[in-house]
Design a protein around this motif. Structure first.
Motif, mmCIF file in Angstrom:
data_model
loop_
_atom_site.group_PDB
_atom_site.id
_atom_site.type_symbol
_atom_site.label_atom_id
_atom_site.label_comp_id
_atom_site.label_asym_id
_atom_site.label_seq_id
_atom_site.Cartn_x
_atom_site.Cartn_y
_atom_site.Cartn_z
ATOM 1 N N PHE A 295 0.835 -1.210 0.000
ATOM 2 C CA PHE A 295 0.000 0.000 0.000
ATOM 3 C C PHE A 295 0.866 1.255 0.000
ATOM 4 C CE2 PHE A 295 -2.791 -3.283 1.329
ATOM 5 C CZ PHE A 295 -4.090 -2.868 1.084
ATOM 6 N N VAL A 296 1.847 1.291 0.900
ATOM 7 C CA VAL A 296 2.665 2.498 0.984
ATOM 8 C C VAL A 296 3.526 2.636 -0.267
ATOM 9 C CG1 VAL A 296 4.654 1.480 2.216
ATOM 10 C CG2 VAL A 296 4.038 3.872 2.592
ATOM 11 N N GLY A 297 3.986 1.519 -0.829
ATOM 12 C CA GLY A 297 4.772 1.587 -2.052
ATOM 13 C C GLY A 297 3.965 2.106 -3.223
ATOM 14 N N ALA A 298 2.734 1.579 -3.391
ATOM 15 C CA ALA A 298 1.888 2.047 -4.488
ATOM 16 C C ALA A 298 1.534 3.517 -4.317
ATOM 17 C CB ALA A 298 0.623 1.196 -4.568
ATOM 18 N N GLY A 299 1.243 3.932 -3.081
ATOM 19 C CA GLY A 299 0.928 5.337 -2.840
ATOM 20 C C GLY A 299 2.086 6.251 -3.166
ATOM 21 N N ALA A 300 3.296 5.847 -2.778
ATOM 22 C CA ALA A 300 4.478 6.660 -3.082
ATOM 23 C C ALA A 300 4.681 6.796 -4.580
ATOM 24 C CB ALA A 300 5.712 6.039 -2.428
ATOM 25 N N MET A 301 4.437 5.711 -5.314
ATOM 26 C CA MET A 301 4.609 5.765 -6.767
ATOM 27 C C MET A 301 3.547 6.640 -7.438
ATOM 28 S SD MET A 301 7.354 4.354 -7.603
ATOM 29 C CE MET A 301 7.967 5.038 -6.053
ATOM 30 N N LEU A 302 2.348 6.667 -6.892
ATOM 31 C CA LEU A 302 1.338 7.575 -7.442
ATOM 32 C C LEU A 302 1.750 9.029 -7.240
ATOM 33 C CD1 LEU A 302 -1.964 5.771 -6.375
ATOM 34 C CD2 LEU A 302 -1.082 6.048 -8.710
ATOM 35 N N VAL A 303 2.366 9.333 -6.108
ATOM 36 C CA VAL A 303 2.887 10.689 -5.898
ATOM 37 C C VAL A 303 3.936 11.011 -6.960
ATOM 38 C CG1 VAL A 303 4.166 12.182 -4.322
ATOM 39 C CG2 VAL A 303 2.384 10.674 -3.425
ATOM 40 N N VAL A 304 4.821 10.065 -7.225
ATOM 41 C CA VAL A 304 5.836 10.259 -8.266
ATOM 42 C C VAL A 304 5.168 10.532 -9.610
ATOM 43 C CG1 VAL A 304 7.657 9.105 -9.595
ATOM 44 C CG2 VAL A 304 7.616 8.911 -7.097
ATOM 45 N N TRP A 305 4.133 9.754 -9.941
ATOM 46 C CA TRP A 305 3.456 9.937 -11.234
ATOM 47 C C TRP A 305 2.841 11.334 -11.349
ATOM 48 C CZ3 TRP A 305 -1.855 7.449 -12.767
ATOM 49 C CH2 TRP A 305 -2.126 7.738 -14.114
ATOM 50 N N SER A 306 2.330 11.867 -10.244
ATOM 51 C CA SER A 306 1.599 13.134 -10.300
ATOM 52 C C SER A 306 2.442 14.289 -10.821
ATOM 53 C CB SER A 306 1.035 13.475 -8.916
ATOM 54 O OG SER A 306 2.075 13.836 -8.018
ATOM 55 N N PHE A 307 3.778 14.212 -10.664
ATOM 56 C CA PHE A 307 4.616 15.303 -11.177
ATOM 57 C C PHE A 307 5.608 14.831 -12.243
ATOM 58 C CE2 PHE A 307 6.682 13.891 -7.183
ATOM 59 C CZ PHE A 307 7.936 13.525 -7.662
ATOM 60 N N SER A 308 5.421 13.635 -12.795
ATOM 61 C CA SER A 308 6.348 13.100 -13.803
ATOM 62 C C SER A 308 5.900 13.496 -15.205
ATOM 63 C CB SER A 308 6.428 11.577 -13.704
ATOM 64 O OG SER A 308 6.993 11.176 -12.478
ATOM 65 N N THR A 309 6.821 14.084 -15.944
ATOM 66 C CA THR A 309 6.538 14.465 -17.334
ATOM 67 C C THR A 309 7.623 13.992 -18.295
ATOM 68 O OG1 THR A 309 7.608 16.616 -16.996
ATOM 69 C CG2 THR A 309 5.218 16.508 -16.652
ATOM 70 N N THR A 310 8.671 13.354 -17.790
ATOM 71 C CA THR A 310 9.772 12.901 -18.639
ATOM 72 C C THR A 310 9.735 11.385 -18.770
ATOM 73 O OG1 THR A 310 11.331 12.653 -16.801
ATOM 74 C CG2 THR A 310 11.196 14.830 -17.860
ATOM 75 N N ALA A 311 10.352 10.886 -19.843
ATOM 76 C CA ALA A 311 10.356 9.452 -20.086
ATOM 77 C C ALA A 311 11.019 8.658 -18.964
ATOM 78 C CB ALA A 311 11.030 9.158 -21.433
ATOM 79 N N PRO A 312 12.203 9.048 -18.460
ATOM 80 C CA PRO A 312 12.820 8.253 -17.381
ATOM 81 C C PRO A 312 11.953 8.187 -16.128
ATOM 82 C CG PRO A 312 14.451 9.687 -18.391
ATOM 83 C CD PRO A 312 13.126 10.104 -18.941
ATOM 84 N N ALA A 313 11.339 9.299 -15.751
ATOM 85 C CA ALA A 313 10.507 9.309 -14.543
ATOM 86 C C ALA A 313 9.295 8.405 -14.707
ATOM 87 C CB ALA A 313 10.068 10.732 -14.219
ATOM 88 N N LEU A 314 8.670 8.432 -15.878
ATOM 89 C CA LEU A 314 7.492 7.606 -16.106
ATOM 90 C C LEU A 314 7.852 6.129 -16.213
ATOM 91 C CD1 LEU A 314 5.546 9.939 -18.549
ATOM 92 C CD2 LEU A 314 4.823 9.238 -16.251
ATOM 93 N N ILE A 315 9.006 5.824 -16.755
ATOM 94 C CA ILE A 315 9.473 4.434 -16.799
ATOM 95 C C ILE A 315 9.700 3.908 -15.385
ATOM 96 C CG2 ILE A 315 11.453 2.983 -17.423
ATOM 97 C CD1 ILE A 315 11.632 4.634 -20.029
ATOM 98 N N LEU A 316 10.343 4.731 -14.543
ATOM 99 C CA LEU A 316 10.559 4.335 -13.151
ATOM 100 C C LEU A 316 9.228 4.114 -12.449
ATOM 101 C CD1 LEU A 316 12.565 3.994 -10.751
ATOM 102 C CD2 LEU A 316 12.205 6.434 -10.282
ATOM 103 N N PHE A 317 8.279 5.023 -12.658
ATOM 104 C CA PHE A 317 6.958 4.869 -12.050
ATOM 105 C C PHE A 317 6.310 3.558 -12.481
ATOM 106 C CE2 PHE A 317 2.470 5.078 -13.237
ATOM 107 C CZ PHE A 317 1.902 5.020 -11.974
ATOM 108 N N ALA A 318 6.298 3.291 -13.787
ATOM 109 C CA ALA A 318 5.606 2.107 -14.302
ATOM 110 C C ALA A 318 6.197 0.823 -13.728
ATOM 111 C CB ALA A 318 5.660 2.094 -15.824
ATOM 112 N N LEU A 319 7.508 0.736 -13.675
ATOM 113 C CA LEU A 319 8.154 -0.477 -13.167
ATOM 114 C C LEU A 319 7.869 -0.688 -11.684
ATOM 115 C CD1 LEU A 319 11.601 -0.267 -15.002
ATOM 116 C CD2 LEU A 319 9.836 -2.009 -15.360
#
Length: 412
Positions: A295-319
């Motif tokens: 739960f905490v891991g998925a929540g942290a990754m959603l926070v990352v997604w909310s401000f990600s606009t670059t390919a590396p950041a979105l790849i990290l989020f997806a994985l």
């Protein structure tokens, strides 16, 4: 003792793996169809999101009746019939001339079909294993990760070559094939075959014991049931949003729809790896705490997604989001078995997943309508993250299964 490689339980694992691969490859291929459906019918993102969300709502809501039926008649007919309904729904969707007809075909067909097949297949695995339950369950539900990995890219390729309608027909044929093979491999509880879980020998002069544990009525009167139920319900509001909106999100930030399909593929990669990775962690931390960490891991990754606009950041989020999603799915059935035993496990798991249905129904459309109104997904994504953190807190407060069962023992 029967060699582990010959133990029939591993065939059940293979059948469950194939069932989940087939059903969820179709379900998560929706990301590739989002743009074509939006363009074909001139639909808003919120309306298009409902195609997937209705399906997800149904396949989690129907886990309870599917589990009850499978507990009575066995998983094979329910799994086979469910996947054949998915195939029929795709054939209907391929003929659609309006978006409501896609709801009728894809949403109802995939929702009913996956709803009938998922809980019986994953429950069958829990019955065949005790000592190796975590490993067996992780392998079986890895079918969802592999389905996510191949579903959207396959659909995207088919759409590019033959169009979205014919792509649905090809997926229908593959689903029917998967239904037949998975149905042949899935079996009822080992005691029906004169066997014990994990391939253990039957005691001399004795018969294999039927599964023990709580009935559904007894389970729903316990605090662990409601802890898992509410936590999973809260997490589900944000859990499925990436599977629907990553492709249009990628277009919005200038990376293109093709990159969005790649991100869905990476969700599948992360999901598959996460199921095995976190299966190795649970013996150290225990299943309850391991489940809470998803739960905490998925929540942290959603926070990352909310401000990600670059390919590396979105790849990290997806994985990483895929890994925590995969761990959540892999641990949940085994945690339920730890708490409630195998007596009515199909019905119990189905009842627990019914809460996820409401989050799945509301979360993705809410994100779509938020975008239609505000021009941004950020608020909806962060709301999903907050709910994940609340779910984490709930699971931290839940009792450990072994200690909880010890406290219950005198009253049972």
């Amino acid at each position: 003792m029967t060699p582990a490689r010959a133990f029939a339980g591993w065939r059940v694992v293979a059948g469950a793996f194939l069932c989940m691969l087939t059903g969820y490859a179709v379900a998560y291929s929706f990301a590739a169809f989002f743009g074509p459906l939006e363009a074909e019918f001139g639909a808003q993102r919120g309306d298009t999101s409902l195609v997937f969300s209705i399906a997800a709502f149904l396949y989690f809501l129907l886990g309870l009746p599917a589990g009850l039926i499978a507990d009575r008649v066995g998983p094979r007919p329910v799994v086979t019939g469910g996947l054949l309904i998915v195939a029929l729904g795709l054939v209907i969707a391929a003929q659609a001339n309006a978006l409501w007809q896609v709801y009728l075909g894809y949403s109802l067909g995939v929702g009913l079909g996956v709803g009938l097949s998922y809980v019986p297949s994953v429950t069958a695995v829990q019955h065949w294993f005790v000592r190796r339950r975590g490993t067996a369950s992780g392998i079986a539900v890895a079918g969802i990760g592999v389905g996510t990995l191949i579903g959207a890219p396959l659909a995207n390729t088919l759409i590019g070559h033959i169009g979205w309608r014919h792509a649905y027909l090809v997926l229908a044929g593959l689903t029917a094939l998967g239904a037949i093979v998975a149905g042949l491999l899935i079996r009822r509880d080992p005691h029906f075959y004169g066997m014990e879980p994990d391939g253990e020998p039957v005691p001399p002069g004795g018969a294999p014991a039927a599964p023990s544990g709580l009935t559904l009525g007894e389970a729903v009167r316990t605090s662990p049931f409601w802890a898992v139920y509410v936590a999973a319900l809260l997490m589900s509001f944000g859990l499925f949003t990436p599977f629907v909106h990553l492709v249009p999100y990628s277009r919005d930030v200038g990376l293109g729809a093709g990159f969005g399909v790649l991100l869905i593929t990476l969700l599948g990669v992360g999901s598959t790896v996460g199921r095995f990775l976190f299966a190795t962690v649970t013996p150290w931390l225990g299943r309850r705490l391991s489940f809470a960490l998803m739960f905490v891991g998925a929540g942290a990754m959603l926070v990352v997604w909310s401000f990600s606009t670059t390919a590396p950041a979105l790849i990290l989020f997806a994985l990483l989001f895929g890994a925590f999603y995969g761990g959540f799915v892999a641990i949940a059935p085994s945690l339920a078995a730890d708490y409630f035993g195998g007596r009515s496990l199909g019905a119990v798991i189905g009842a627990l997943y019914s809460g996820v249905a409401f989050g799945a129904l509301l979360g993705s459309p809410a994100a779509g309508y938020a975008y239609d109104f505000f021009g941004s997904y950020a608020g909806a994504i962060l709301a999903g993250a907050l709910l994940c953190f609340v779910g984490f807190a709930i699971m931290l407060l839940a009792p450990e299964p072994a200690r909880w069962l010890e406290r219950r023992a005198p009253s049972r």
